[in-house]
Design an enzyme around this catalytic site. Structure first.
Site, PDB file in Angstrom:
ATOM      1  CG  ASP A  89      -2.036  -1.007   1.164  1.00 16.26           C
ATOM      2  OD1 ASP A  89      -1.942  -1.951   0.351  1.00 16.26           O
ATOM      3  OD2 ASP A  89      -2.999  -0.885   1.947  1.00 16.26           O
ATOM      4  CE  LYS A 151      -5.022   2.096   2.792  1.00 18.66           C
ATOM      5  NZ  LYS A 151      -3.893   1.401   3.438  1.00 18.66           N
ATOM      6  CE  LYS A 180      -6.648  -1.273   2.839  1.00 20.82           C
ATOM      7  NZ  LYS A 180      -5.304  -1.816   3.137  1.00 20.82           N
TER       8      LYS A 180
END
EC number: 4.1.2.4
Length: 220
Positions: A89, A151, A180
Protein backbone atom coordinates in the site's frame (compact mmCIF):
# COMPACT_ATOMS: atom_id res chain seq x y z
CA UNK A 1 -20.59 -12.49 0.66
CA UNK A 2 -17.65 -13.39 2.88
CA UNK A 3 -17.21 -10.12 4.75
CA UNK A 4 -14.02 -11.33 6.44
CA UNK A 5 -12.29 -11.54 3.04
CA UNK A 6 -12.90 -7.84 2.44
CA UNK A 7 -10.95 -6.83 5.55
CA UNK A 8 -7.30 -5.80 5.81
CA UNK A 9 -6.86 -6.07 9.59
CA UNK A 10 -4.72 -3.04 10.31
CA UNK A 11 -2.34 -1.77 12.97
CA UNK A 12 -0.17 1.16 11.87
CA UNK A 13 0.21 3.44 14.89
CA UNK A 14 3.89 4.31 15.48
CA UNK A 15 3.72 3.28 19.15
CA UNK A 16 2.54 -0.25 18.28
CA UNK A 17 4.27 -2.94 20.36
CA UNK A 18 5.14 -6.49 19.36
CA UNK A 19 2.47 -7.77 21.74
CA UNK A 20 -0.17 -5.69 19.92
CA UNK A 21 1.02 -6.93 16.53
CA UNK A 22 0.85 -10.54 17.73
CA UNK A 23 -2.73 -9.96 18.92
CA UNK A 24 -3.72 -8.62 15.48
CA UNK A 25 -2.05 -11.60 13.81
CA UNK A 26 -3.92 -14.05 16.04
CA UNK A 27 -7.22 -12.30 15.30
CA UNK A 28 -6.51 -12.36 11.57
CA UNK A 29 -5.96 -16.11 11.66
CA UNK A 30 -9.06 -16.66 13.79
CA UNK A 31 -11.32 -14.65 11.47
CA UNK A 32 -9.47 -15.54 8.25
CA UNK A 33 -9.21 -11.92 7.12
CA UNK A 34 -7.92 -10.99 3.65
CA UNK A 35 -4.71 -9.57 5.08
CA UNK A 36 -2.94 -7.99 8.00
CA UNK A 37 -1.60 -4.50 7.31
CA UNK A 38 1.46 -3.60 9.40
CA UNK A 39 4.37 -1.19 9.22
CA UNK A 40 7.49 -2.52 7.44
CA UNK A 41 9.33 -3.23 10.68
CA UNK A 42 6.74 -5.94 11.51
CA UNK A 43 6.56 -7.62 8.08
CA UNK A 44 8.99 -10.45 8.83
CA UNK A 45 7.18 -11.28 12.10
CA UNK A 46 3.82 -11.24 10.31
CA UNK A 47 5.07 -13.40 7.44
CA UNK A 48 6.39 -16.02 9.85
CA UNK A 49 3.19 -16.00 11.91
CA UNK A 50 0.87 -16.24 8.89
CA UNK A 51 2.86 -18.69 6.74
CA UNK A 52 0.45 -21.58 7.32
CA UNK A 53 -2.68 -19.48 6.74
CA UNK A 54 -4.13 -17.82 3.66
CA UNK A 55 -4.05 -14.40 5.34
CA UNK A 56 -1.78 -12.12 3.30
CA UNK A 57 0.86 -9.76 4.67
CA UNK A 58 0.26 -6.15 3.63
CA UNK A 59 2.57 -3.24 4.40
CA UNK A 60 2.80 0.49 3.73
CA UNK A 61 5.33 2.37 1.57
CA UNK A 62 6.13 6.11 1.55
CA UNK A 63 3.84 6.23 4.55
CA UNK A 64 2.03 8.34 5.61
CA UNK A 65 3.11 11.45 3.66
CA UNK A 66 3.92 10.05 0.21
CA UNK A 67 6.68 12.62 -0.16
CA UNK A 68 9.70 10.35 -0.70
CA UNK A 69 11.32 9.99 -4.13
CA UNK A 70 10.41 7.14 -6.50
CA UNK A 71 13.77 5.47 -5.85
CA UNK A 72 13.19 5.40 -2.10
CA UNK A 73 9.68 4.00 -2.50
CA UNK A 74 11.00 1.33 -4.89
CA UNK A 75 13.70 0.34 -2.38
CA UNK A 76 11.16 0.18 0.44
CA UNK A 77 8.98 -2.05 -1.74
CA UNK A 78 11.78 -4.48 -2.56
CA UNK A 79 12.86 -4.62 1.08
CA UNK A 80 9.31 -5.30 2.26
CA UNK A 81 8.85 -8.09 -0.27
CA UNK A 82 12.17 -9.66 0.70
CA UNK A 83 10.87 -9.73 4.28
CA UNK A 84 7.68 -11.49 3.21
CA UNK A 85 5.15 -8.85 2.14
CA UNK A 86 2.41 -9.99 -0.26
CA UNK A 87 0.68 -6.64 -0.73
CA UNK A 88 2.04 -3.09 -0.99
CA UNK A 89 0.00 0.00 0.00
CA UNK A 90 1.91 3.05 -1.28
CA UNK A 91 1.05 6.69 -0.70
CA UNK A 92 0.80 8.72 -3.90
CA UNK A 93 2.95 11.86 -4.23
CA UNK A 94 0.16 14.12 -2.98
CA UNK A 95 2.01 17.40 -3.51
CA UNK A 96 2.95 16.49 -7.08
CA UNK A 97 -0.66 15.53 -7.82
CA UNK A 98 -1.97 18.83 -6.45
CA UNK A 99 0.73 20.74 -8.37
CA UNK A 100 -0.29 19.06 -11.60
CA UNK A 101 3.08 17.33 -12.02
CA UNK A 102 1.47 14.18 -13.38
CA UNK A 103 4.70 12.85 -14.92
CA UNK A 104 6.22 12.59 -11.44
CA UNK A 105 3.08 11.01 -9.99
CA UNK A 106 3.12 8.41 -12.76
CA UNK A 107 6.86 7.75 -12.44
CA UNK A 108 6.44 7.35 -8.68
CA UNK A 109 3.71 4.72 -8.92
CA UNK A 110 5.39 2.92 -11.83
CA UNK A 111 8.58 2.59 -9.77
CA UNK A 112 6.68 0.78 -7.03
CA UNK A 113 4.72 -1.39 -9.49
CA UNK A 114 8.00 -2.41 -11.17
CA UNK A 115 9.64 -3.16 -7.82
CA UNK A 116 6.66 -5.19 -6.64
CA UNK A 117 6.91 -7.92 -9.27
CA UNK A 118 3.74 -10.00 -9.02
CA UNK A 119 2.68 -8.58 -5.64
CA UNK A 120 -0.50 -6.55 -5.25
CA UNK A 121 -0.08 -2.75 -5.29
CA UNK A 122 -2.64 -0.39 -3.78
CA UNK A 123 -2.20 3.36 -4.27
CA UNK A 124 -3.35 5.57 -1.40
CA UNK A 125 -4.58 8.85 -2.89
CA UNK A 126 -5.35 10.51 0.51
CA UNK A 127 -8.76 11.66 -0.66
CA UNK A 128 -9.33 14.02 2.28
CA UNK A 129 -6.62 16.34 0.89
CA UNK A 130 -7.89 16.34 -2.70
CA UNK A 131 -10.62 17.99 -4.74
CA UNK A 132 -12.94 15.64 -6.62
CA UNK A 133 -11.06 16.39 -9.85
CA UNK A 134 -7.77 15.51 -8.14
CA UNK A 135 -9.28 12.27 -6.78
CA UNK A 136 -10.30 11.30 -10.31
CA UNK A 137 -6.86 12.17 -11.71
CA UNK A 138 -5.10 10.24 -8.94
CA UNK A 139 -7.19 7.17 -9.75
CA UNK A 140 -6.57 7.51 -13.48
CA UNK A 141 -2.80 7.82 -13.00
CA UNK A 142 -2.78 4.82 -10.64
CA UNK A 143 -4.61 2.79 -13.25
CA UNK A 144 -2.26 3.95 -16.03
CA UNK A 145 0.76 3.01 -13.91
CA UNK A 146 -0.46 -0.56 -13.56
CA UNK A 147 -1.50 -0.58 -9.90
CA UNK A 148 -4.08 -3.13 -8.75
CA UNK A 149 -6.08 -0.96 -6.36
CA UNK A 150 -6.74 2.62 -5.38
CA UNK A 151 -7.19 3.32 -1.69
CA UNK A 152 -8.90 6.27 -0.03
CA UNK A 153 -6.75 7.14 2.96
CA UNK A 154 -3.77 6.57 5.22
CA UNK A 155 -5.83 7.04 8.37
CA UNK A 156 -3.23 9.60 9.49
CA UNK A 157 -4.50 12.76 7.78
CA UNK A 158 -7.56 14.98 8.19
CA UNK A 159 -10.12 12.29 7.39
CA UNK A 160 -10.76 8.71 6.40
CA UNK A 161 -12.90 7.00 3.80
CA UNK A 162 -16.33 8.33 2.89
CA UNK A 163 -19.03 6.53 0.93
CA UNK A 164 -19.00 9.38 -1.61
CA UNK A 165 -15.26 9.01 -2.22
CA UNK A 166 -15.50 5.24 -2.61
CA UNK A 167 -18.34 5.66 -5.13
CA UNK A 168 -16.38 8.28 -7.09
CA UNK A 169 -13.26 6.12 -7.14
CA UNK A 170 -15.21 3.06 -8.29
CA UNK A 171 -16.91 5.09 -11.03
CA UNK A 172 -13.50 6.36 -12.17
CA UNK A 173 -11.61 3.06 -12.30
CA UNK A 174 -14.47 0.86 -13.52
CA UNK A 175 -15.03 -2.79 -12.60
CA UNK A 176 -11.56 -4.22 -13.19
CA UNK A 177 -9.52 -2.38 -10.53
CA UNK A 178 -9.81 -2.74 -6.78
CA UNK A 179 -11.00 0.04 -4.47
CA UNK A 180 -9.97 0.00 -0.81
CA UNK A 181 -11.82 2.05 1.80
CA UNK A 182 -9.68 2.78 4.82
CA UNK A 183 -9.85 4.87 7.95
CA UNK A 184 -13.63 5.05 8.14
CA UNK A 185 -15.09 1.62 8.88
CA UNK A 186 -15.83 1.11 12.56
CA UNK A 187 -18.97 -1.02 12.40
CA UNK A 188 -20.67 -3.73 10.36
CA UNK A 189 -22.97 -1.08 8.91
CA UNK A 190 -20.01 1.08 7.82
CA UNK A 191 -18.41 -1.89 6.09
CA UNK A 192 -21.57 -2.81 4.20
CA UNK A 193 -22.07 0.82 3.11
CA UNK A 194 -18.54 0.94 1.68
CA UNK A 195 -18.98 -2.39 -0.12
CA UNK A 196 -22.29 -1.26 -1.61
CA UNK A 197 -20.55 1.93 -2.81
CA UNK A 198 -17.96 -0.15 -4.64
CA UNK A 199 -15.23 -1.11 -2.16
CA UNK A 200 -13.53 -4.44 -2.79
CA UNK A 201 -11.35 -4.20 0.32
CA UNK A 202 -11.69 -2.43 3.67
CA UNK A 203 -8.74 -1.34 5.79
CA UNK A 204 -9.66 -1.18 9.47
CA UNK A 205 -8.26 -1.74 12.93
CA UNK A 206 -11.82 -2.66 13.88
CA UNK A 207 -12.06 -5.90 11.91
CA UNK A 208 -13.14 -8.01 14.86
CA UNK A 209 -15.80 -5.49 15.90
CA UNK A 210 -17.05 -5.31 12.31
CA UNK A 211 -17.37 -9.09 12.15
CA UNK A 212 -19.14 -9.18 15.50
CA UNK A 213 -21.55 -6.42 14.50
CA UNK A 214 -20.26 -4.11 17.21
CA UNK A 215 -19.21 -0.47 17.10
CA UNK A 216 -15.50 0.17 17.54
CA UNK A 217 -13.77 3.34 18.63
CA UNK A 218 -10.54 4.54 17.11
CA UNK A 219 -9.03 4.29 13.65
CA UNK A 220 -5.60 2.89 12.95
Amino acid sequence: MKLNKYIDHTILKPETTQEQVEKILAEAKEYDFASVCVNPTWVALAAESLKDSDVKVCTVIGFPLGANTPAVKAFETKDAISNGADEIDVVINIGALKTGNYDLVLEDIKAVVAASGDKLVKVIIEACLLTDDEKVKGCQLSQEAGADYVKTSTGFSTGGATVADVALMRKTVGPDMGVKASGGARSYEDAIAFIEAGASRIGASSGVAIMNGAQADGDY
